[in-house]
Scaffold this active site. Structure first.
Site, mmCIF file in Angstrom:
data_model
loop_
_atom_site.group_PDB
_atom_site.id
_atom_site.type_symbol
_atom_site.label_atom_id
_atom_site.label_comp_id
_atom_site.label_asym_id
_atom_site.label_seq_id
_atom_site.Cartn_x
_atom_site.Cartn_y
_atom_site.Cartn_z
ATOM 1 C CB ILE A 118 -30.937 4.598 4.323
ATOM 2 C CG1 ILE A 118 -30.089 4.148 5.204
ATOM 3 C CG2 ILE A 118 -32.326 3.953 4.046
ATOM 4 C CD1 ILE A 118 -30.783 4.230 6.657
ATOM 5 C CB CYS A 119 -28.535 9.166 2.367
ATOM 6 S SG CYS A 119 -28.245 9.043 0.699
ATOM 7 C CG LEU A 120 -26.164 5.961 7.129
ATOM 8 C CD1 LEU A 120 -25.044 4.972 7.467
ATOM 9 C CD2 LEU A 120 -27.456 5.593 7.718
#
Length: 202
Positions: A118-120
């Site tokens: 996931i992109c944070l």
């Protein structure tokens, strides 16, 4: 996903901090660190249950405590969407945060890297760095108001007890699920298991 909601901020301040700075190569110190990780995760889970917001289960899947697997879920339109959850603890942990993976969603959203990582949010890395990095010098002028407030109200966050896996889930995965799952469901990229079963039976 540019900032955290009040519930996330409140949860963060209630998750126990970790006092042992150790990674997978640190022998007995890593064993102690794992005990603290589990203690924080148990407290976070209990807090979520008490707030009727239970949303994940995770544990180490190897004896070394470097591979973690489990489940996470999000309720949208009164339906629960559940996903496999996994990550490896980096050799440089805790200076480097774990890269949380949801492999079932790989390729379904641009808010994700290859492999389902996931992109944070842009606010995650500065806060993690200040609570897990090796540099204790504070440069609060470039951080969000939330981080500055934490420094004033919870100064211990910026000393050496630090963040751990529970904090990464709270600040990283929980906001991601809240932002992305409704979009994925409404666009048809993610279907509820009951709908999948109905389609296969017809």
């Amino acid at each position: 996903m540019e900032s955290w909601d009040p519930n996330t901020k409140s949860a963060l301040t209630q998750i126990p901090l970790l006092s042992t700075r150790a990674g997978p190569r640190d022998g007995a110190a890593w064993t102690q660190r794992l005990k603290e990780e589990y203690r924080a995760l148990i407290a976070y889970t209990a807090m979520n249950k008490s707030n009727d917001n239970d949303w994940f289960r995770i544990s180490a899947s190897d004896a070394a405590g470097t591979r973690w697997t489990g489940k996470c879920w999000y309720v949208h339109n009164l339906r629960r969407y559940e996903f496999d959850l996994q990550f490896d603890v980096p050799v440089t942990y805790p200076s480097t945060a774990p890269e949380i993976e949801l492999p079932q969603l790989d390729g379904k959203t641009h808010k994700m890297y290859r492999g389902g990582k996931i992109c944070l949010t842009v606010h995650f890395k500065p806060l993690w760095a200040k609570n897990c990095g090796n540099d204790d010098d504070l440069c609060l002028n470039y951080l969000s108001d939330f981080v500055s407030t934490l420094f004033v109200t919870h100064p211990v966050l910026f000393g050496s007890p630090r963040f751990g896996i529970a904090h990464a889930l709270c600040l990283g995965l929980a906001p991601w699920l809240a932002a992305e799952v409704p979009v994925l469901v409404d666009s048809g990229m993610v279907k509820h298991k009951d709908d999948i079963s109905s389609s296969s039976e017809s």
